[in-house]
Design a protein around this motif. Sequence first.
Motif, PDB file in Angstrom:
ATOM      1  N   SER A  96       0.831  -1.203   0.000  1.00 43.75           N
ATOM      2  CA  SER A  96       0.000   0.000   0.000  1.00 43.75           C
ATOM      3  C   SER A  96       0.868   1.256   0.000  1.00 43.75           C
ATOM      4  N   GLY A  97       1.951   1.221   0.748  1.00 38.42           N
ATOM      5  CA  GLY A  97       2.891   2.340   0.751  1.00 38.42           C
ATOM      6  C   GLY A  97       3.503   2.567  -0.620  1.00 38.42           C
ATOM      7  N   GLY A  98       3.722   1.493  -1.369  1.00 36.84           N
ATOM      8  CA  GLY A  98       4.241   1.624  -2.732  1.00 36.84           C
ATOM      9  C   GLY A  98       3.286   2.405  -3.623  1.00 36.84           C
ATOM     10  N   VAL A  99       1.993   2.171  -3.444  1.00 34.38           N
ATOM     11  CA  VAL A  99       1.001   2.928  -4.209  1.00 34.38           C
ATOM     12  C   VAL A  99       1.047   4.400  -3.799  1.00 34.38           C
ATOM     13  N   LEU A 100       1.179   4.664  -2.507  1.00 39.35           N
ATOM     14  CA  LEU A 100       1.258   6.048  -2.033  1.00 39.35           C
ATOM     15  C   LEU A 100       2.476   6.761  -2.606  1.00 39.35           C
ATOM     16  N   VAL A 101       3.625   6.093  -2.613  1.00 46.19           N
ATOM     17  CA  VAL A 101       4.833   6.691  -3.180  1.00 46.19           C
ATOM     18  C   VAL A 101       4.632   6.979  -4.668  1.00 46.19           C
ATOM     19  N   ALA A 102       4.008   6.042  -5.384  1.00 46.41           N
ATOM     20  CA  ALA A 102       3.732   6.248  -6.810  1.00 46.41           C
ATOM     21  C   ALA A 102       2.779   7.427  -7.013  1.00 46.41           C
ATOM     22  N   ALA A 103       1.787   7.564  -6.137  1.00 47.32           N
ATOM     23  CA  ALA A 103       0.833   8.677  -6.250  1.00 47.32           C
ATOM     24  C   ALA A 103       1.520  10.007  -5.961  1.00 47.32           C
ATOM     25  N   ILE A 104       2.445  10.027  -5.014  1.00 49.77           N
ATOM     26  CA  ILE A 104       3.211  11.251  -4.740  1.00 49.77           C
ATOM     27  C   ILE A 104       4.078  11.603  -5.941  1.00 49.77           C
ATOM     28  N   PHE A 105       4.726  10.591  -6.532  1.00 50.87           N
ATOM     29  CA  PHE A 105       5.507  10.781  -7.757  1.00 50.87           C
ATOM     30  C   PHE A 105       4.622  11.372  -8.856  1.00 50.87           C
ATOM     31  N   GLU A 106       3.430  10.805  -9.013  1.00 50.52           N
ATOM     32  CA  GLU A 106       2.495  11.300 -10.024  1.00 50.52           C
ATOM     33  C   GLU A 106       2.134  12.764  -9.757  1.00 50.52           C
ATOM     34  N   PHE A 107       1.828  13.087  -8.519  1.00 48.83           N
ATOM     35  CA  PHE A 107       1.466  14.461  -8.170  1.00 48.83           C
ATOM     36  C   PHE A 107       2.592  15.436  -8.500  1.00 48.83           C
ATOM     37  N   ILE A 108       3.815  15.071  -8.158  1.00 53.94           N
ATOM     38  CA  ILE A 108       4.957  15.951  -8.424  1.00 53.94           C
ATOM     39  C   ILE A 108       5.125  16.148  -9.932  1.00 53.94           C
ATOM     40  N   ILE A 109       5.063  15.068 -10.686  1.00 52.13           N
ATOM     41  CA  ILE A 109       5.203  15.172 -12.144  1.00 52.13           C
ATOM     42  C   ILE A 109       4.092  16.044 -12.722  1.00 52.13           C
ATOM     43  N   LEU A 110       2.855  15.793 -12.285  1.00 52.63           N
ATOM     44  CA  LEU A 110       1.728  16.567 -12.817  1.00 52.63           C
ATOM     45  C   LEU A 110       1.831  18.043 -12.435  1.00 52.63           C
ATOM     46  N   ALA A 111       2.304  18.323 -11.228  1.00 53.39           N
ATOM     47  CA  ALA A 111       2.474  19.726 -10.811  1.00 53.39           C
ATOM     48  C   ALA A 111       3.519  20.413 -11.684  1.00 53.39           C
ATOM     49  N   ILE A 112       4.620  19.730 -11.947  1.00 53.41           N
ATOM     50  CA  ILE A 112       5.670  20.304 -12.789  1.00 53.41           C
ATOM     51  C   ILE A 112       5.159  20.517 -14.214  1.00 53.41           C
ATOM     52  N   ILE A 113       4.445  19.555 -14.745  1.00 54.26           N
ATOM     53  CA  ILE A 113       3.974  19.631 -16.136  1.00 54.26           C
ATOM     54  C   ILE A 113       2.875  20.685 -16.292  1.00 54.26           C
ATOM     55  N   PHE A 114       1.872  20.638 -15.414  1.00 50.16           N
ATOM     56  CA  PHE A 114       0.695  21.492 -15.602  1.00 50.16           C
ATOM     57  C   PHE A 114       0.868  22.920 -15.088  1.00 50.16           C
ATOM     58  N   GLN A 115       1.825  23.153 -14.195  1.00 47.65           N
ATOM     59  CA  GLN A 115       1.993  24.481 -13.594  1.00 47.65           C
ATOM     60  C   GLN A 115       2.063  25.604 -14.626  1.00 47.65           C
ATOM     61  N   PRO A 116       2.949  25.531 -15.623  1.00 46.42           N
ATOM     62  CA  PRO A 116       3.005  26.661 -16.557  1.00 46.42           C
ATOM     63  C   PRO A 116       1.726  26.821 -17.381  1.00 46.42           C
ATOM     64  N   TYR A 117       1.085  25.717 -17.721  1.00 44.76           N
ATOM     65  CA  TYR A 117      -0.154  25.796 -18.499  1.00 44.76           C
ATOM     66  C   TYR A 117      -1.269  26.469 -17.698  1.00 44.76           C
ATOM     67  N   ILE A 118      -1.400  26.072 -16.441  1.00 50.26           N
ATOM     68  CA  ILE A 118      -2.466  26.621 -15.594  1.00 50.26           C
ATOM     69  C   ILE A 118      -2.180  28.087 -15.278  1.00 50.26           C
ATOM     70  N   TRP A 119      -0.935  28.390 -14.907  1.00 50.80           N
ATOM     71  CA  TRP A 119      -0.611  29.781 -14.584  1.00 50.80           C
ATOM     72  C   TRP A 119      -0.798  30.681 -15.800  1.00 50.80           C
ATOM     73  N   ARG A 120      -0.415  30.187 -16.982  1.00 48.36           N
ATOM     74  CA  ARG A 120      -0.564  30.978 -18.207  1.00 48.36           C
ATOM     75  C   ARG A 120      -2.038  31.313 -18.445  1.00 48.36           C
ATOM     76  N   GLN A 121      -2.921  30.391 -18.072  1.00 48.32           N
ATOM     77  CA  GLN A 121      -4.359  30.617 -18.227  1.00 48.32           C
ATOM     78  C   GLN A 121      -4.805  31.816 -17.400  1.00 48.32           C
ATOM     79  N   PHE A 122      -4.137  32.060 -16.275  1.00 55.62           N
ATOM     80  CA  PHE A 122      -4.468  33.194 -15.409  1.00 55.62           C
ATOM     81  C   PHE A 122      -3.565  34.398 -15.651  1.00 55.62           C
ATOM     82  N   GLY A 123      -2.790  34.364 -16.748  1.00 58.07           N
ATOM     83  CA  GLY A 123      -1.945  35.490 -17.103  1.00 58.07           C
ATOM     84  C   GLY A 123      -0.615  35.546 -16.394  1.00 58.07           C
TER      85      GLY A 123
END
Length: 150
Positions: free
Chosen positions: A115-142
């Motif tokens: 179960s901890g392995g799934v949590l670590v994978a989900a944290i990895f996913e969150f970090i990757i998604l934050a890095i990827i989507f951050q500029p796109y989302i911020w650009r939407q707000f100028g």
Amino acid sequence: MASKDKYKLENAPKDYNKKIERNSNFFRALKNSLRGIWMILVRERNMRIHIVLGFCILLAGLYYDLARSDWLWVAVAVFTVISSEFLNTIIEALVDLVVNKTYHPLAGLAKDVASGGVLVAAIFEFIILAIIFQPYIWRQFGIVTNFFHH
């Protein structure tokens, strides 16, 4: 319940609980693989949650028109979580089969670590998604940043 029926899986297809021999050909193996995917979706609430979130991430990526390299990282992140959920389910099923509803500290350790392995994978996913989507989302707000660009 008869003793031979005590390990039957609820919601399984009729012949699911009878298979003991190897797959006779590719199409039989494919059918069994698809059945395994169906069973994890039917039995595991967390897998359904991961699939729904993955679909939402797909829609967000389409909305923001992600670059090809961004899609690669998003796919790696999403499928890492989904794959870890498969492994977690496998480990939980095997542990339950071995201990047969009795407590053993190593069984608890195996399930907690899986179960901890799934949590670590989900944290990895969150970090990757934050890095990827951050500029796109911020650009939407100028807001334009170069945090992750050279």
